[in-house]
Design an enzyme around this catalytic site. Structure first.
Site, PDB file in Angstrom:
ATOM      1  N   HIS A 198      37.621  42.805  29.230  1.00 56.85           N
ATOM      2  CA  HIS A 198      37.911  44.018  28.471  1.00 56.85           C
ATOM      3  C   HIS A 198      37.931  43.747  26.960  1.00 56.85           C
ATOM      4  CE1 HIS A 198      38.712  46.749  31.840  1.00 56.85           C
ATOM      5  NE2 HIS A 198      39.210  45.686  32.446  1.00 56.85           N
ATOM      6  N   THR A 199      37.209  42.734  26.555  1.00 57.06           N
ATOM      7  CA  THR A 199      37.084  42.432  25.130  1.00 57.06           C
ATOM      8  C   THR A 199      35.776  42.947  24.547  1.00 57.06           C
ATOM      9  OG1 THR A 199      36.195  40.269  25.747  1.00 57.06           O
ATOM     10  CG2 THR A 199      38.542  40.373  25.203  1.00 57.06           C
ATOM     11  N   GLY A 224      30.457  46.702  44.274  1.00 56.68           N
ATOM     12  CA  GLY A 224      31.872  47.018  44.189  1.00 56.68           C
ATOM     13  C   GLY A 224      32.785  45.820  44.156  1.00 56.68           C
ATOM     14  N   ASP A 238      28.200  42.522  30.524  1.00 62.34           N
ATOM     15  CA  ASP A 238      27.532  42.361  31.815  1.00 62.34           C
ATOM     16  C   ASP A 238      26.024  42.264  31.651  1.00 62.34           C
ATOM     17  OD1 ASP A 238      30.044  42.590  32.904  1.00 62.34           O
ATOM     18  OD2 ASP A 238      29.757  44.633  33.645  1.00 62.34           O
ATOM     19  N   SER A 292      29.109  42.799  38.817  1.00 58.92           N
ATOM     20  CA  SER A 292      28.087  43.461  37.998  1.00 58.92           C
ATOM     21  C   SER A 292      26.791  43.735  38.743  1.00 58.92           C
ATOM     22  CB  SER A 292      27.799  42.652  36.719  1.00 58.92           C
ATOM     23  OG  SER A 292      28.913  42.655  35.871  1.00 58.92           O
ATOM     24  N   SER A 293      26.918  44.283  39.940  1.00 64.49           N
ATOM     25  CA  SER A 293      25.717  44.672  40.683  1.00 64.49           C
ATOM     26  C   SER A 293      24.944  45.746  39.939  1.00 64.49           C
ATOM     27  CB  SER A 293      26.094  45.152  42.080  1.00 64.49           C
ATOM     28  OG  SER A 293      26.991  46.257  42.033  1.00 64.49           O
TER      29      SER A 293
END
Length: 386
Positions: free
Chosen positions: A37-38, A126, A176, A130-131
Site C-alpha cells: 500500500h505504498t 483472488g 503489480d 496479481s492475477s
C-alpha cells in the site's frame, strides 16, 4: 513458462480461433516481499515475479473485433467486443481486464485494432498474487509487438495500470504491473513508484539455504468492492492535510509531529505508509549485503503494521503468520492488497514442510479450509515465449 506451455496455448488457440497465432507471450504474477500500500502513495516496494503466469496466444484482426477466450472462463469463457466501442463500464467479468488494456492503448492515441486472443493462467485468482495485473501485462506486451508500438516497459505498466483503474474500476497503484513487466530471474525489484526507476536486487534464496513459501488462505479478495478505494482516499486526504504531494514525502523523523496534526482515523494509515517505506529501505540494504535471512523480522513487523494500523488483514492471514512463525519461519506477512489472499513465509529449506504442515494444522483446528501452498521463486517478467 516452458516451451510445453507455449505449445499448449498455441493448440488452445487453434481449437478456438482456427489457424495459428502470430505469437505467444506470458506475464507473471508476483509476490511483494515488502512495501504494501505504498505505491499509490508514491512510495517504495520490493516485489518479485512468480513462475505462475498468464500465457496468451494472439493474432491481429483487420475488422476491429476483439475476440477473447479464457481457459479459466467456464461458461463465460468467450467474449467478442468491438474495439471502437470499448469504454469503461461497457465490459463485464474477466474480459474487462484485457479489453481495458486495448482501450487504454487507444486512449493514448496508439494505432491498435482487433485481435483473436486465447488466454490460459496458472496464477491463482483472488489469492493476492496479481492475477489481474498478469492478465493485463500479457495483453500489453502482446499488443506492443503485434502492432509495433515500441513502448518502454514502464509505459506498458502505466497503460495496464490505467486499464485497471479506469476500466476495471480498481484504484491500484503501479507496483503489480511494474513487477509483471520489469522483474528479472533471481532478483527482487526495488521500485520507486513516483519516478518508476527500478533496481534489480539479487535474491538468492537457494544459495542461502532458504525458501519462500506462499500460503494461499483461499479467502478471496475483491479490490473493486470499495474498501481499497477508501484506504487510498484516506491517504490522499492525509497528504493534503499535511501539505505534502504524497505520503512518500513524509519521513520517519517527521512522523511523530505529523501524527498530531491528523484526525484519529487517518493517523494509523500514515504511520503504516511511512514505516513501510522505511522497511523497504532496510530490506534492500540487507539483500545488498547478502543477508536475505534478515528479511524475516521485517516481514513479521510489516504484517503487524498491515493488521493493526492499515486494517487489511483477516483472521486467516493472521493465523497463517502466527502459525508459521511459531513453527520456525524466520518471518511471515500477508502479501497483496489484503482482505484475504496469501501470506508469504521465509523459511530455512529444511523446515519448509514442517512450517506448511503447522499452518495446515492450525487451519484445521480453527475450522478453516486448508490453505494451498506454493513456492515463490524469483522469476523473469513478461516476454514472448513462442
Amino acid at each position: 513458462m516452458t516451451a510445453d506451455a507455449a505449445g499448449a496455448v498455441r493448440e488452445g488457440f487453434r481449437q478456438v480461433h482456427g489457424g495459428s497465432p502470430e505469437g505467444v507471450w506470458a506475464a507473471p504474477g508476483r509476490v511483494n516481499l515488502i512495501g504494501e500500500h505504498t505505491d499509490y502513495n508514491d512510495g517504495f516496494a520490493l516485489p518479485m515475479a512468480l513462475p505462475q503466469a498468464v500465457a496468451l496466444a494472439a493474432r491481429r484482426r483487420g475488422d476491429g473485433l476483439l475476440r477473447l477466450y479464457s481457459a479459466q472462463g467456464g461458461a463465460a469463457a468467450a467474449a467478442e467486443l468491438r474495439v471502437a466501442d470499448l469504454a469503461p463500464g461497457a465490459t463485464e467479468g474477466w474480459a474487462r481486464y484485457p479489453a481495458g488494456v486495448v482501450w487504454a492503448l487507444r486512449e493514448r492515441g496508439l494505432p491498435v485494432g482487433g485481435a483473436d486472443v486465447y488466454l490460459d493462467s496458472t496464477v491463482p485468482a483472488g489469492a493476492g498474487l496479481s492475477s489481474s495485473a498478469a492478465l493485463e501485462c500479457a495483453v500489453a506486451v502482446a499488443y506492443d509487438e503485434l502492432y509495433g508500438l515500441g513502448m518502454a516497459r514502464p509505459e506498458l505498466a502505466r497503460a495496464a495500470q490505467h486499464a485497471e483503474n479506469a476500466y476495471a474500476g480498481v484504484p491500484c497503484g503501479v507496483m503489480d504491473q511494474m513487477a509483471s513487466v520489469c522483474c528479472t530471474g533471481g532478483h527482487a525489484l526495488h521500485l520507486d513508484s513516483r519516478s518508476l526507476e527500478v533496481r534489480q536486487v539479487p535474491f538468492d534464496l537457494g544459495g542461502h539455504g532458504l525458501r519462500l513459501l506462499v500460503l494461499d488462505t483461499r479467502v478471496k479478495h475483491d479490490l473493486a468492492d470499495g474498501a481499497y478505494a477508501a484506504l487510498r482516499a484516506g491517504c490522499e486526504r492525509a497528504a493534503r492535510l499535511l501539505g505534502l504531494p504524497a505520503l512518500r514525502d513524509l519521513d520517519a523523523a517527521g512522523l511523530p509531529t505529523a501524527l498530531t496534526r491528523l484526525p484519529g482515523e487517518l493517523a494509523p494509515l500514515v504511520r503504516h505508509v511511512v514505516t513501510e517505506n522505511a522497511r523497504v529501505g532496510r530490506a534492500v540494504a540487507e539483500l545488498a549485503a547478502g543477508r536475505p535471512e534478515a528479511l524475516g523480522p521485517l516481514l513479521t513487523e510489516g504484517h503487524a503494521s498491515l493488521r493493526d494500523d492499515y486494517g487489511v488483514s483477516c483472521a486467516e492471514t493472521d493465523l497463517s503468520v502466527a502459525a508459521a512463525v511459531a513453527a520456525g519461519a524466520l518471518g511471515a506477512r500477508m502479501t497483496g492488497g489484503g482482505f484475504g489472499g496469501s501470506v508469504i513465509a521465509l523459511v530455512r529449506a529444511g523446515e519448509a514442510a514442517a512450517v506448511a504442515a503447522a499452518v495446515a494444522e492450525a487451519f484445521a483446528a480453527a475450522g478453516h479450509t486448508a490453505p494451498a501452498v506454493l513456492e515463490a521463486v524469483p522469476s523473469p517478467g513478461a516476454c514472448r515465449i513462442g
